[in-house]
Enzyme design. Structure first.
Site, PDB file in Angstrom:
ATOM      1  N   ARG A 170      29.152   2.827  -5.312  1.00 50.03           N
ATOM      2  CA  ARG A 170      27.596   3.000  -5.279  1.00 50.03           C
ATOM      3  C   ARG A 170      27.311   2.585  -3.426  1.00 50.03           C
ATOM      4  O   ARG A 170      26.272   2.046  -3.308  1.00 50.03           O
ATOM      5  CB  ARG A 170      26.649   2.168  -6.111  1.00 50.03           C
ATOM      6  CG  ARG A 170      27.215   2.529  -7.488  1.00 50.03           C
ATOM      7  CD  ARG A 170      26.649   3.878  -7.944  1.00 50.03           C
ATOM      8  NE  ARG A 170      26.996   4.060  -9.186  1.00 50.03           N
ATOM      9  CZ  ARG A 170      28.288   4.699  -9.622  1.00 50.03           C
ATOM     10  NH1 ARG A 170      29.262   5.045  -8.732  1.00 50.03           N
ATOM     11  NH2 ARG A 170      28.476   4.433 -10.891  1.00 50.03           N
ATOM     12  N   SER A 219      21.185   2.663 -14.476  1.00 52.98           N
ATOM     13  CA  SER A 219      21.404   1.210 -14.272  1.00 52.98           C
ATOM     14  C   SER A 219      20.817   0.486 -13.068  1.00 52.98           C
ATOM     15  O   SER A 219      20.560   1.228 -11.983  1.00 52.98           O
ATOM     16  CB  SER A 219      22.999   1.137 -14.078  1.00 52.98           C
ATOM     17  OG  SER A 219      23.859   1.463 -15.257  1.00 52.98           O
ATOM     18  N   GLU A 289      21.327  -1.562  -7.895  1.00 52.37           N
ATOM     19  CA  GLU A 289      21.873  -0.033  -7.547  1.00 52.37           C
ATOM     20  C   GLU A 289      20.512   0.555  -7.333  1.00 52.37           C
ATOM     21  O   GLU A 289      20.553   1.442  -6.111  1.00 52.37           O
ATOM     22  CB  GLU A 289      22.516   0.565  -8.740  1.00 52.37           C
ATOM     23  CG  GLU A 289      23.013   1.825  -8.544  1.00 52.37           C
ATOM     24  CD  GLU A 289      23.857   2.385  -9.641  1.00 52.37           C
ATOM     25  OE1 GLU A 289      24.470   1.409 -10.461  1.00 52.37           O
ATOM     26  OE2 GLU A 289      23.663   3.529  -9.851  1.00 52.37           O
TER      27      GLU A 289
HETATM   28  C1  LIG Z   1      18.962   7.964 -17.394  1.00 56.37           C
HETATM   29  C2  LIG Z   1      19.740   7.917 -15.894  1.00 56.37           C
HETATM   30  C3  LIG Z   1      21.067   7.729 -15.982  1.00 56.37           C
HETATM   31  C4  LIG Z   1      21.883   7.715 -14.751  1.00 56.37           C
HETATM   32  N1  LIG Z   1      23.328   7.597 -14.691  1.00 56.37           N
HETATM   33  C5  LIG Z   1      23.941   7.480 -13.510  1.00 56.37           C
HETATM   34  C6  LIG Z   1      25.302   7.177 -13.629  1.00 56.37           C
HETATM   35  O1  LIG Z   1      25.984   7.495 -14.591  1.00 56.37           O
HETATM   36  N2  LIG Z   1      25.668   7.185 -12.429  1.00 56.37           N
HETATM   37  C7  LIG Z   1      25.136   7.056 -11.169  1.00 56.37           C
HETATM   38  O2  LIG Z   1      25.522   7.109 -10.137  1.00 56.37           O
HETATM   39  N3  LIG Z   1      23.991   7.215 -11.081  1.00 56.37           N
HETATM   40  C8  LIG Z   1      23.259   7.163 -12.223  1.00 56.37           C
HETATM   41  N4  LIG Z   1      21.785   7.258 -12.410  1.00 56.37           N
HETATM   42  C9  LIG Z   1      21.025   6.978 -11.030  1.00 56.37           C
HETATM   43  C10 LIG Z   1      20.772   8.440 -10.531  1.00 56.37           C
HETATM   44  O3  LIG Z   1      20.967   9.504 -10.947  1.00 56.37           O
HETATM   45  C11 LIG Z   1      21.814   8.647  -9.046  1.00 56.37           C
HETATM   46  O4  LIG Z   1      21.957   7.659  -8.290  1.00 56.37           O
HETATM   47  C12 LIG Z   1      21.419   9.967  -8.491  1.00 56.37           C
HETATM   48  O5  LIG Z   1      22.595  10.268  -7.663  1.00 56.37           O
HETATM   49  C13 LIG Z   1      20.226   9.784  -7.529  1.00 56.37           C
HETATM   50  O6  LIG Z   1      19.576  11.156  -7.131  1.00 56.37           O
HETATM   51  P1  LIG Z   1      18.281  11.695  -6.821  1.00 56.37           P
HETATM   52  O7  LIG Z   1      18.230  13.198  -6.419  1.00 56.37           O
HETATM   53  O8  LIG Z   1      17.389  11.556  -8.084  1.00 56.37           O
HETATM   54  O9  LIG Z   1      17.952  10.738  -5.778  1.00 56.37           O
HETATM   55  P2  LIG Z   1      16.728   9.886  -5.416  1.00 56.37           P
HETATM   56  O10 LIG Z   1      16.519   9.022  -6.424  1.00 56.37           O
HETATM   57  O11 LIG Z   1      15.598  10.674  -5.154  1.00 56.37           O
HETATM   58  O12 LIG Z   1      17.147   9.096  -4.017  1.00 56.37           O
HETATM   59  C14 LIG Z   1      18.245   8.238  -4.053  1.00 56.37           C
HETATM   60  C15 LIG Z   1      18.688   7.856  -2.673  1.00 56.37           C
HETATM   61  O13 LIG Z   1      19.037   8.844  -2.045  1.00 56.37           O
HETATM   62  C16 LIG Z   1      18.297   9.268  -0.914  1.00 56.37           C
HETATM   63  N5  LIG Z   1      18.372  10.828  -0.771  1.00 56.37           N
HETATM   64  C17 LIG Z   1      17.935  11.708  -1.549  1.00 56.37           C
HETATM   65  N6  LIG Z   1      18.222  12.943  -1.221  1.00 56.37           N
HETATM   66  C18 LIG Z   1      18.782  12.771   0.090  1.00 56.37           C
HETATM   67  C19 LIG Z   1      19.435  13.710   1.101  1.00 56.37           C
HETATM   68  N7  LIG Z   1      19.390  14.821   0.946  1.00 56.37           N
HETATM   69  N8  LIG Z   1      19.924  13.175   2.359  1.00 56.37           N
HETATM   70  C20 LIG Z   1      19.806  11.660   2.418  1.00 56.37           C
HETATM   71  N9  LIG Z   1      19.456  10.900   1.487  1.00 56.37           N
HETATM   72  C21 LIG Z   1      19.090  11.322   0.305  1.00 56.37           C
HETATM   73  C22 LIG Z   1      17.037   8.722  -0.890  1.00 56.37           C
HETATM   74  O14 LIG Z   1      16.330   8.686   0.065  1.00 56.37           O
HETATM   75  C23 LIG Z   1      17.458   7.504  -1.937  1.00 56.37           C
HETATM   76  O15 LIG Z   1      17.612   6.510  -0.986  1.00 56.37           O
HETATM   77  C24 LIG Z   1      21.041   7.385 -13.504  1.00 56.37           C
HETATM   78  C25 LIG Z   1      19.492   7.652 -13.586  1.00 56.37           C
HETATM   79  C26 LIG Z   1      18.943   7.849 -14.715  1.00 56.37           C
HETATM   80  C27 LIG Z   1      17.530   7.893 -14.697  1.00 56.37           C
END
Ligand SMILES: Cc1cc2nc3c(=O)[nH]c(=O)nc-3n(C[C@H](O)[C@H](O)[C@H](O)COP(=O)(O)OP(=O)(O)OC[C@H]3O[C@@H](n4cnc5c(N)ncnc54)[C@H](O)[C@@H]3O)c2cc1C
Length: 296
Positions: A170, A219, A289
């Site tokens: 992460r 998480s 996280e």
């Molecule tokens: C029910 C649930 C289950 C989940 N299970 C997991 C799991 O098993 N494993 C896991 O790793 N995560 C999990 N997550 C967390 C999450 O889905 C991940 O961290 C995911 O990668 C976030 O993607 P996002 O597009 O929603 O990013 P966002 O939440 O919108 O952003 C997260 C970070 O990424 C940055 N970011 C977004 N897009 C860009 C870009 N294009 N360039 C640079 N920075 C950027 C943002 O500025 C921010 O700092 C879970 C979440 C939920 C709600």
């Protein structure tokens, strides 16, 4: 007030509530919220952003706690844009930062490529997964990255090899600050027999263990070395502990649920309470996280 060139007016929203764009459904307004049509429009927009204006990026907001005061400056949303997904050769895939991870999993199965099933467990965009080194079911995003395309605040695009990034659990440290992901080239192996039922099985397993469908960010804390945050939180007696309309999930102690009316402040207070209690009871420091951003 931040000036925005008239040609972007239709794609810009002012004071956009970020609670509409996060999986916790909390978060104050973005001063300027921009959802570009494509790379060209994004680059032109970035060139017009004053050097001292903060720029934030949001994918599907599934790992973001935006505070109730919102975000000053500009928020770039990749939702529904930068969503190209194509096959480069036998085993390589090119995906835009706005592509939903679940789509990558499904498409790779159709192409007979793997292991990509783990992407189905990440309810975010590829951009978010690249920023977080998201992982699930034993797979991790950067294991598959060979190159990325990025953009800086001057609107200049860059192509970088994966080896220019240091990545861990992460964690991703980039070679340059203020450069954001546009796309990535991902490498997989030939898996001709791969079937969608494998994804379904993984998701069913997850549904049995996690409060999927409730408002969460997955998480909240990373796992400390050799242990699980969920085990430590549960053993500290915190399952079900509630502040306002936010509580520690009964199903999975590393999930915090917004039952509908929680504020970002409630969630942040609960995160601090969990961290402090685990430190007192077990002597272990938990690290969030989830990314916590914005003005209280
Ligand atoms: C029910 C649930 C289950 C989940 N299970 C997991 C799991 O098993 N494993 C896991 O790793 N995560 C999990 N997550 C967390 C999450 O889905 C991940 O961290 C995911 O990668 C976030 O993607 P996002 O597009 O929603 O990013 P966002 O939440 O919108 O952003 C997260 C970070 O990424 C940055 N970011 C977004 N897009 C860009 C870009 N294009 N360039 C640079 N920075 C950027 C943002 O500025 C921010 O700092 C879970 C979440 C939920 C709600």
């Amino acid at each position: 007030m931040l000036a925005v060139a008239p040609e972007f007016a239709v794609r810009v929203r002012r004071n956009e509530p970020l609670s509409r764009h996060t999986s916790w459904h909390v978060g104050g307004p973005a001063e300027v919220f921009f959802n570009p049509r494509d790379r060209g429009e994004l680059a032109a927009f970035l060139r017009g952003v004053p050097a001292d204006t903060p720029i934030h990026w949001i994918g599907l907001g599934s790992n973001l706690l935006v505070r109730d005061g919102g975000l000053q400056g500009v928020v770039i949303s990749t939702h529904g844009t930068l969503d190209e997904l194509s096959r480069l050769n036998e085993t390589m895939v090119h995906a835009g930062a706005g592509v939903a991870c679940a789509r990558i999993a499904r498409q790779c199965i159709k192409w007979g490529l793997g292991p990509a099933e783990f992407f189905a467990g990440i309810p975010g965009t590829l951009g978010g997964a690249l920023a977080m080194n998201a992982g699930a079911f034993g797979g991790e995003t950067w294991q598959h990255v060979r190159a990325v395309e990025t953009i800086d605040r001057g609107g200049h695009e860059h192509r970088r090899a994966a080896t220019e990034y240091h990545t861990g659990y992460r964690q991703v440290s980039a070679p340059a600050s203020e450069e954001w992901f546009l796309a990535a080239d991902l490498a997989f192996e030939r898996r001709p027999g791969a079937h969608e039922s494998e994804v379904r099985t993984l998701l069913e397993r997850r549904k049995a263990a996690q409060p999927i469908g409730e408002w969460s960010c997955g998480s909240v804390f990373t796992n400390p070395p050799g242990d699980h945050a969920a085990r430590l939180i549960e053993a500290a007696g915190l399952k079900g502990f509630r502040i306002g309309d936010a509580s520690v999930s009964h199903k999975h102690a590393n999930f915090i649920i917004n039952h509908g009316q929680a504020s970002a402040a409630d969630l942040e207070r609960l995160i601090s309470h969990v961290r402090d209690t685990v430190a007192r009871v077990h002597g272990v420091a938990l690290h969030p996280e989830v990314r916590i951003v914005g003005v209280p």
